[in-house]
Design an enzyme around this catalytic site. Structure first.
Site, PDB file in Angstrom:
ATOM      1  N   ASN A 198      44.387  36.806  95.491  1.00 39.17           N
ATOM      2  CA  ASN A 198      45.048  37.547  96.567  1.00 39.17           C
ATOM      3  C   ASN A 198      43.936  38.174  97.406  1.00 39.17           C
ATOM      4  OD1 ASN A 198      46.376  39.340  98.172  1.00 39.17           O
ATOM      5  ND2 ASN A 198      47.543  40.317  96.525  1.00 39.17           N
ATOM      6  N   ARG A 254      47.931  33.907  97.331  1.00 32.44           N
ATOM      7  CA  ARG A 254      48.943  34.659  98.073  1.00 32.44           C
ATOM      8  C   ARG A 254      48.577  34.587  99.555  1.00 32.44           C
ATOM      9  NH1 ARG A 254      49.094  40.835  99.551  1.00 32.44           N
ATOM     10  NH2 ARG A 254      51.179  40.923 100.420  1.00 32.44           N
ATOM     11  N   HIS A 300      56.564  40.998 101.231  1.00 29.09           N
ATOM     12  CA  HIS A 300      56.819  41.279  99.804  1.00 29.09           C
ATOM     13  C   HIS A 300      57.777  40.264  99.183  1.00 29.09           C
ATOM     14  CE1 HIS A 300      55.889  45.800 100.613  1.00 29.09           C
ATOM     15  NE2 HIS A 300      54.825  45.210 100.110  1.00 29.09           N
ATOM     16  N   GLY A 356      52.596  49.888 100.605  1.00 26.83           N
ATOM     17  CA  GLY A 356      53.509  49.286 101.580  1.00 26.83           C
ATOM     18  C   GLY A 356      54.885  49.323 100.947  1.00 26.83           C
ATOM     19  N   ARG A 372      51.728  53.946 106.858  1.00 28.75           N
ATOM     20  CA  ARG A 372      52.423  53.311 107.995  1.00 28.75           C
ATOM     21  C   ARG A 372      53.689  54.070 108.334  1.00 28.75           C
ATOM     22  NH1 ARG A 372      52.620  47.615 105.245  1.00 28.75           N
ATOM     23  NH2 ARG A 372      50.650  47.973 104.174  1.00 28.75           N
ATOM     24  N   GLU A 418      54.270  39.883  91.006  1.00 30.89           N
ATOM     25  CA  GLU A 418      54.088  38.878  92.060  1.00 30.89           C
ATOM     26  C   GLU A 418      53.165  37.757  91.595  1.00 30.89           C
ATOM     27  OE1 GLU A 418      53.305  42.516  94.199  1.00 30.89           O
ATOM     28  OE2 GLU A 418      53.920  41.498  96.036  1.00 30.89           O
TER      29      GLU A 418
HETATM   30  P1  ADP Z   1      50.295  48.528  96.544  1.00 35.21           P
HETATM   31  O1  ADP Z   1      51.312  48.445  97.629  1.00 35.21           O
HETATM   32  O2  ADP Z   1      48.918  48.870  97.049  1.00 35.21           O
HETATM   33  O3  ADP Z   1      50.317  47.358  95.564  1.00 35.21           O
HETATM   34  P2  ADP Z   1      51.394  50.050  94.312  1.00 35.21           P
HETATM   35  O4  ADP Z   1      52.607  49.196  94.133  1.00 35.21           O
HETATM   36  O5  ADP Z   1      50.375  50.033  93.246  1.00 35.21           O
HETATM   37  O6  ADP Z   1      50.708  49.819  95.720  1.00 35.21           O
HETATM   38  O7  ADP Z   1      51.927  51.551  94.496  1.00 35.21           O
HETATM   39  C1  ADP Z   1      51.056  52.593  94.796  1.00 35.21           C
HETATM   40  C2  ADP Z   1      51.890  53.858  94.932  1.00 35.21           C
HETATM   41  O8  ADP Z   1      52.548  54.110  93.689  1.00 35.21           O
HETATM   42  C3  ADP Z   1      51.033  55.078  95.251  1.00 35.21           C
HETATM   43  O9  ADP Z   1      51.673  55.882  96.234  1.00 35.21           O
HETATM   44  C4  ADP Z   1      51.022  55.806  93.925  1.00 35.21           C
HETATM   45  O10 ADP Z   1      50.869  57.204  94.068  1.00 35.21           O
HETATM   46  C5  ADP Z   1      52.423  55.485  93.412  1.00 35.21           C
HETATM   47  N1  ADP Z   1      52.513  55.768  91.970  1.00 35.21           N
HETATM   48  C6  ADP Z   1      51.872  55.177  90.960  1.00 35.21           C
HETATM   49  N2  ADP Z   1      52.149  55.799  89.785  1.00 35.21           N
HETATM   50  C7  ADP Z   1      52.972  56.836  90.083  1.00 35.21           C
HETATM   51  C8  ADP Z   1      53.616  57.848  89.324  1.00 35.21           C
HETATM   52  N3  ADP Z   1      53.444  57.964  88.008  1.00 35.21           N
HETATM   53  N4  ADP Z   1      54.417  58.728  89.965  1.00 35.21           N
HETATM   54  C9  ADP Z   1      54.598  58.639  91.296  1.00 35.21           C
HETATM   55  N5  ADP Z   1      54.027  57.695  92.076  1.00 35.21           N
HETATM   56  C10 ADP Z   1      53.225  56.813  91.480  1.00 35.21           C
END
Ligand code: ADP
Length: 406
Positions: free
Chosen positions: A10, A91, A180, A212, A241, A393
């Site tokens: 990716n 991806r 997504h 995102g 965003r 994914e």
């Molecule tokens: P990406 O879109 O970069 O793949 P992720 O799916 O990893 O992102 O999601 C990242 C988001 O998830 C961040 O805002 C992070 O703070 C939130 N997050 C991860 N763990 C927790 C948690 N335990 N409680 C609240 N939010 C969380």
């Protein structure tokens, strides 16, 4: 059972995620992330057999050097994995209208991905660099492109045409594409399994909430509407965003406030969302901690994040009723996924409270129990169903890759 290993790549604009995934089980033999491309501190981290490793890549590294590092340094320690890799799955964010499903990569496909680059200028060129580098490093392995947009190509015209002159669609391809796709596809399949129903007979609203964020209405396994648009900027409030906004704000900022178009682009993509409202952080965990200590910006940011999401869910539920003339019960489940959807019991609680009118009733114990990779139902029995399903994914990419190669 023999494994069907796929190297999943990716390639982002300044990073590269990689994993060796067994297409049969979804298990990851090895996974990692190379990041900060083009900067002094480019580095790579990886995990294998539960052990974590990291290394500097040297200044101004990019995709090609990172892939060479993966092949020559990391994988050379594991010839037994390399021997089992059957194909490489990439991806690709934007496949325009050209790609409605995953494809085996050849020169024509590369040209078509390049033709879509205008629609994803930060992503598609990076994917192409990754594809070229992987071809150079693995000349004998077949390579497959899996598109974020492909899953949404089943949307009806009424969902993807913007109310602007039609020729902008006809001549310039301006329309909603959605992103997504692999995540929404994965959780809709898993939700059908959890519900014990055939996918073709299951209606889902899937909320992928990460940095995102996008939401998709899925009818019988097919996307019928989604919140992201021509680009990943539209729709929900995200980490940085803005999501939906009145397009006139752009003209106001440029004509009255003196911002350049480049400024506005940067502000809407990188300085808005949770970060912009809270004036604190784009990260939901930091926002939640600040909410506990009474930080006003964080409280407002979280409130708007949840309110916008609830509005979309309500809109899609209404669509299930209005467009398909079926009772509300035909919505089988609302599914939360992505880093926030999978882990933030607070966000899920706030959303379901806002949606009480649709008979969502949160079960607190279930909500607390489904965090950190655990899936399950978070609502009480007898009402509308909301589920948490960790997304995967990479597994979708590996599965598509193997099925095309075979
Ligand atoms: P990406 O879109 O970069 O793949 P992720 O799916 O990893 O992102 O999601 C990242 C988001 O998830 C961040 O805002 C992070 O703070 C939130 N997050 C991860 N763990 C927790 C948690 N335990 N409680 C609240 N939010 C969380």
């Amino acid at each position: 059972m023999s494994k069907k290993l796929v190297l999943v790549l990716n390639c982002g604009s300044s990073s590269l995620k990689f994993a060796i995934v067994d297409a049969l089980t979804g298990s990851e033999t090895l996974s990692g992330l190379a990041e900060y491309f083009g900067l002094l501190n480019s580095c790579i981290k990886w995990k294998v057999n539960g052990e974590k490793h990291e290394a500097d890549l040297g200044p101004f590294t990019a995709h090609r050097e990172a892939i060479e590092y993966i092949v020559n340094i990391i994988l050379s320690d594991y010839p037994e994995f390399v021997a089992q890799i059957q194909a490489i799955g990439h991806r690709v964010v934007h496949g325009g209208e050209k790609f409605t499903q995953s494809v085996l990569i050849d020169e024509t496909v590369i040209q078509d991905i390049e033709n879509c680059a205008g629609l994803a200028p930060l992503h598609n060129p990076a994917h192409l660099t990754g594809i070229r580098s992987a071809q150079a490093s693995f000349p004998l392995l077949p390579q497959v492109a899996v598109f974020d947009t492909a899953f949404h190509q089943t949307m009806p015209e009424k969902a993807y045409i913007y109310a602007i002159p039609y020729k902008l669609y006809r001549k310039n391809n301006i329309r909603r594409y959605g992103m997504h796709g692999s995540s929404h596809l994965f959780v809709s399949r898993e939700a059908a399994k959890l519900l014990g129903k055939p996918l073709l007979d299951t209606n889902i609203i899937s909320a992928h909430l990460g940095n995102g964020a996008s939401i998709t209405a899925i009818k019988g396994g097919k996307s019928v509407d989604t919140s992201m648009g021509l680009t990943p900027l539209e729709g929900l409030v995200m980490g940085t965003r803005c999501g939906d906004l009145d397009a006139s704000i752009i003209f106001y900022m440029v004509n009255r406030l003196g911002y350049t178009l480049e400024d506005v682009n940067r502000i809407l993509n990188n300085q808005s969302g949770l970060l912009g409202i809270s004036e604190l952080s784009h990260d939901c965990r930091t926002i939640e901690q600040a909410v506990q200590s009474g930080h006003k910006g964080a409280i407002l940011a979280l409130e708007i994040f949840c309110y916008r999401l609830a509005k979309y869910i309500a809109k899609y539920i209404a669509k299930y009723i209005a467009s398909y003339t079926v009772p509300l019960d035909r919505l089988d489940a609302l599914v939360f996924t992505g880093g926030i959807g999978e882990n933030s019991s607070l966000v899920r609680e706030k959303i379901l409270n806002l949606l009480g009118v649709f008979r969502f009733e949160l079960d607190n114990d279930r909500n607390q129990a489904t965090r950190f990779g655990r899936q399950g139902k978070i609502t009480k029995d007898n009402g509308q169903v909301a589920l948490v399903i960790p997304t995967n994914e990479e597994w979708v990419i590996a599965q598509d890759t193997i099925s095309l190669v075979n």
